[in-house]
Design a protein around this motif. Structure first.
Motif, PDB file in Angstrom:
ATOM      1  N   LYS A   1      35.531 -73.006  13.440  1.00  0.00           N
ATOM      2  CA  LYS A   1      34.839 -73.749  12.386  1.00  0.00           C
ATOM      3  C   LYS A   1      35.110 -73.089  11.031  1.00  0.00           C
ATOM      4  N   ILE A   2      35.449 -73.884  10.033  1.00  0.00           N
ATOM      5  CA  ILE A   2      35.790 -73.353   8.711  1.00  0.00           C
ATOM      6  C   ILE A   2      34.538 -72.833   8.002  1.00  0.00           C
ATOM      7  N   VAL A   3      34.618 -71.600   7.525  1.00  0.00           N
ATOM      8  CA  VAL A   3      33.543 -71.018   6.725  1.00  0.00           C
ATOM      9  C   VAL A   3      33.824 -71.260   5.244  1.00  0.00           C
ATOM     10  N   TYR A   4      34.995 -70.870   4.796  1.00  0.00           N
ATOM     11  CA  TYR A   4      35.398 -71.157   3.424  1.00  0.00           C
ATOM     12  C   TYR A   4      36.908 -71.006   3.278  1.00  0.00           C
ATOM     13  N   LYS A   5      37.417 -71.530   2.182  1.00  0.00           N
ATOM     14  CA  LYS A   5      38.843 -71.398   1.870  1.00  0.00           C
ATOM     15  C   LYS A   5      38.981 -70.971   0.417  1.00  0.00           C
ATOM     16  N   GLY A   6      40.044 -70.229   0.148  1.00  0.00           N
ATOM     17  CA  GLY A   6      40.359 -69.831  -1.214  1.00  0.00           C
ATOM     18  C   GLY A   6      41.829 -70.107  -1.477  1.00  0.00           C
ATOM     19  N   CYS A   7      42.105 -70.956  -2.428  1.00  0.00           N
ATOM     20  CA  CYS A   7      43.490 -71.355  -2.729  1.00  0.00           C
ATOM     21  C   CYS A   7      43.792 -71.049  -4.193  1.00  0.00           C
ATOM     22  N   ALA A   8      44.842 -70.285  -4.445  1.00  0.00           N
ATOM     23  CA  ALA A   8      45.247 -70.002  -5.821  1.00  0.00           C
ATOM     24  C   ALA A   8      45.642 -71.309  -6.515  1.00  0.00           C
ATOM     25  N   LYS A   9      45.381 -71.370  -7.808  1.00  0.00           N
ATOM     26  CA  LYS A   9      45.676 -72.595  -8.559  1.00  0.00           C
ATOM     27  C   LYS A   9      47.176 -72.802  -8.761  1.00  0.00           C
ATOM     28  N   GLN A  10      47.919 -71.699  -8.827  1.00  0.00           N
ATOM     29  CA  GLN A  10      49.365 -71.806  -9.088  1.00  0.00           C
ATOM     30  C   GLN A  10      50.131 -72.042  -7.790  1.00  0.00           C
TER      31      GLN A  10
ATOM     32  N   ILE B   1      48.066 -73.866   9.891  1.00  0.00           N
ATOM     33  CA  ILE B   1      47.969 -75.328   9.788  1.00  0.00           C
ATOM     34  C   ILE B   1      46.898 -75.722   8.779  1.00  0.00           C
ATOM     35  N   LEU B   2      45.755 -75.046   8.844  1.00  0.00           N
ATOM     36  CA  LEU B   2      44.660 -75.352   7.922  1.00  0.00           C
ATOM     37  C   LEU B   2      45.011 -74.954   6.489  1.00  0.00           C
ATOM     38  N   ILE B   3      45.686 -73.823   6.334  1.00  0.00           N
ATOM     39  CA  ILE B   3      46.098 -73.404   4.988  1.00  0.00           C
ATOM     40  C   ILE B   3      47.035 -74.435   4.383  1.00  0.00           C
ATOM     41  N   ASP B   4      48.001 -74.884   5.170  1.00  0.00           N
ATOM     42  CA  ASP B   4      48.957 -75.877   4.672  1.00  0.00           C
ATOM     43  C   ASP B   4      48.265 -77.205   4.349  1.00  0.00           C
TER      44      ASP B   4
ATOM     45  N   LEU C   1      44.911 -77.737   3.675  1.00  0.00           N
ATOM     46  CA  LEU C   1      43.848 -77.686   2.673  1.00  0.00           C
ATOM     47  C   LEU C   1      44.249 -77.003   1.367  1.00  0.00           C
ATOM     48  N   CYS C   2      45.303 -76.199   1.410  1.00  0.00           N
ATOM     49  CA  CYS C   2      45.737 -75.490   0.198  1.00  0.00           C
ATOM     50  C   CYS C   2      47.127 -75.907  -0.273  1.00  0.00           C
ATOM     51  N   GLY C   3      47.946 -76.390   0.641  1.00  0.00           N
ATOM     52  CA  GLY C   3      49.338 -76.651   0.294  1.00  0.00           C
ATOM     53  C   GLY C   3      50.126 -75.351   0.341  1.00  0.00           C
ATOM     54  N   ARG C   4      50.927 -75.094  -0.680  1.00  0.00           N
ATOM     55  CA  ARG C   4      51.712 -73.855  -0.745  1.00  0.00           C
ATOM     56  C   ARG C   4      51.472 -73.133  -2.071  1.00  0.00           C
ATOM     57  N   PRO C   5      50.262 -72.576  -2.271  1.00  0.00           N
ATOM     58  CA  PRO C   5      49.988 -71.808  -3.492  1.00  0.00           C
ATOM     59  C   PRO C   5      50.594 -70.408  -3.375  1.00  0.00           C
ATOM     60  N   ILE C   6      50.531 -69.649  -4.452  1.00  0.00           N
ATOM     61  CA  ILE C   6      51.096 -68.292  -4.429  1.00  0.00           C
ATOM     62  C   ILE C   6      50.210 -67.331  -3.644  1.00  0.00           C
ATOM     63  N   ALA C   7      48.969 -67.739  -3.372  1.00  0.00           N
ATOM     64  CA  ALA C   7      48.062 -66.934  -2.555  1.00  0.00           C
ATOM     65  C   ALA C   7      47.020 -67.856  -1.940  1.00  0.00           C
ATOM     66  N   ALA C   8      46.609 -67.519  -0.728  1.00  0.00           N
ATOM     67  CA  ALA C   8      45.604 -68.341  -0.052  1.00  0.00           C
ATOM     68  C   ALA C   8      44.837 -67.495   0.950  1.00  0.00           C
ATOM     69  N   ARG C   9      43.614 -67.896   1.193  1.00  0.00           N
ATOM     70  CA  ARG C   9      42.763 -67.221   2.177  1.00  0.00           C
ATOM     71  C   ARG C   9      41.952 -68.289   2.895  1.00  0.00           C
ATOM     72  N   MET C  10      41.994 -68.248   4.231  1.00  0.00           N
ATOM     73  CA  MET C  10      41.250 -69.199   5.044  1.00  0.00           C
ATOM     74  C   MET C  10      40.382 -68.414   6.019  1.00  0.00           C
ATOM     75  N   HIS C  11      39.084 -68.664   5.955  1.00  0.00           N
ATOM     76  CA  HIS C  11      38.150 -67.907   6.790  1.00  0.00           C
ATOM     77  C   HIS C  11      37.449 -68.859   7.752  1.00  0.00           C
ATOM     78  N   LEU C  12      37.656 -68.652   9.051  1.00  0.00           N
ATOM     79  CA  LEU C  12      36.949 -69.385  10.087  1.00  0.00           C
ATOM     80  C   LEU C  12      35.828 -68.504  10.623  1.00  0.00           C
TER      81      LEU C  12
ATOM     82  N   MET D   1      42.685 -65.366   7.677  1.00  0.00           N
ATOM     83  CA  MET D   1      44.061 -65.012   7.328  1.00  0.00           C
ATOM     84  C   MET D   1      44.211 -65.146   5.823  1.00  0.00           C
ATOM     85  N   LEU D   2      45.028 -64.273   5.256  1.00  0.00           N
ATOM     86  CA  LEU D   2      45.345 -64.391   3.835  1.00  0.00           C
ATOM     87  C   LEU D   2      46.788 -63.981   3.587  1.00  0.00           C
ATOM     88  N   TYR D   3      47.349 -64.503   2.513  1.00  0.00           N
ATOM     89  CA  TYR D   3      48.679 -64.065   2.086  1.00  0.00           C
ATOM     90  C   TYR D   3      48.748 -64.075   0.565  1.00  0.00           C
TER      91      TYR D   3
END
Length: 298
Positions: A31-40, A105-108, A110-121, A126-128
């Motif tokens: 279950k998704i807790v939160y997501k963080g997607c860089a704007k760029q 899969i969820l990062i792609d 819900l975030c697409g391909r930003p320069i940084a992303a974090r997905m917390h279930l 996971m983050l990059y």
């Protein structure tokens, strides 16, 4: 066979069905807790970033069947991408792998391909980050969740604070993952796998202070900082008895001995033993029935 004429056989079959365990739904670790997607977004005309990111995801997923935490890099130079995953300390390796496998899969999606992303279930995250991404403090608050239900009086906040203080005291000597409870309040805390014991303790202490201020008298709360997170829950009928697991960063660590699934082996043994007993009883009755038929024939 008419069951009304042979009530014994009806009872035997009913007993067998009664011994068959009903399936129970597992905790929803995905279950998704939160997501963080860089704007760029990634500028990737040649596809070099996409290739590095795909390689990074593949490595992280593969490692999640062996460990609860893993950090690595992919690409080189300006195209270097750093990434990691971490599973909750009481998850099995199988559950960890299942959880982590869903993250790319969820990062792609819900975030697409930003320069940084974090997905917390609920069970993993996971983050990059692409090389050069602005770093933030480990104490930076990323997300909070406080229950809309409140308890006023009855010493609730004192009970919660006592449980949270126990969490503070225990986290530094528990390899970064710790759970405990006090008087119907259950608490859990975890630090990122590459955080030292001292920094872990400071991070959790900061999270605890934020929980006390931000959540007030809420019956449950979650505070996620960059390098650690904590949660607390109030159970009026008593907190579940769970103990801390071993090192959450070790591939040999196992689920909490008192966590969900602890009695699975015992339950299966009882069910199989009961079913075997019924089986022997059925065979015996069939044999006895055959003997009685022979006597009737004579």
């Amino acid at each position: 066979m008419c069951f009304s004429r042979h009530p014994f056989w009806f009872l035997v079959i009913l007993t067998i069905f009664h011994l068959t365990p009903l399936s129970k739904s597992a905790d929803d670790n995905t279950k998704i807790v939160y997501k963080g997607c860089a704007k760029q977004s990634l500028s990737d005309p040649t596809g070099v970033y996409s290739q590095a990111l795909s390689s990074l995801f593949g490595t992280l997923i593969a490692q999640s069947s062996k460990a609860k935490f893993f950090k690595t890099t992919s690409g080189s130079g300006q195209t270097t991408i750093t990434g990691l995953f971490q599973c909750r300390g009481d998850l099995s390796n199988v559950d960890c792998y299942t959880c982590v496998s869903k993250l790319p899969i969820l990062i792609d999606k819900l975030c697409g391909r930003p320069i940084a992303a974090r997905m917390h279930l609920f069970g993993c995250y996971m983050l990059y980050e692409v090389a050069g991404f602005t770093q933030i403090s480990g104490m930076e608050m990323l997300y909070k969740s406080c229950s809309g239900s409140n308890i006023n009086g009855a010493g609730f906040e004192e009970k919660r604070d006592t449980a949270l203080n126990s969490l503070e005291n225990g986290i530094s000597s528990s390899n970064g993952f710790y759970t405990t409870s006090y008087d119907s309040v259950y608490v859990m805390g975890q630090c990122e796998g590459d955080v030292g014991a001292s920094d872990c303790g400071e991070c959790v202490k900061s999270a605890v202070q934020r929980a006390q201020v931000e959540c007030g008298s809420s019956v449950s709360g979650q505070i996620y900082l960059h390098k650690c997170f904590i949660s607390y829950n109030y159970y009026p009928n008593g907190a579940p008895k769970r103990s801390s697991s071993g090192s959450y960063a070790s591939s040999s660590s196992s689920p909490s001995s008192s966590g969900p699934g602890r009695n699975t082996g015992k339950t299966v043994a009882i069910i199989l033993g009961g079913a075997a007993g019924v089986g022997f009883l059925v065979i015996f009755m069939l044999f006895a029935r055959g003997v009685l038929k022979k006597k009737d024939g004579y």
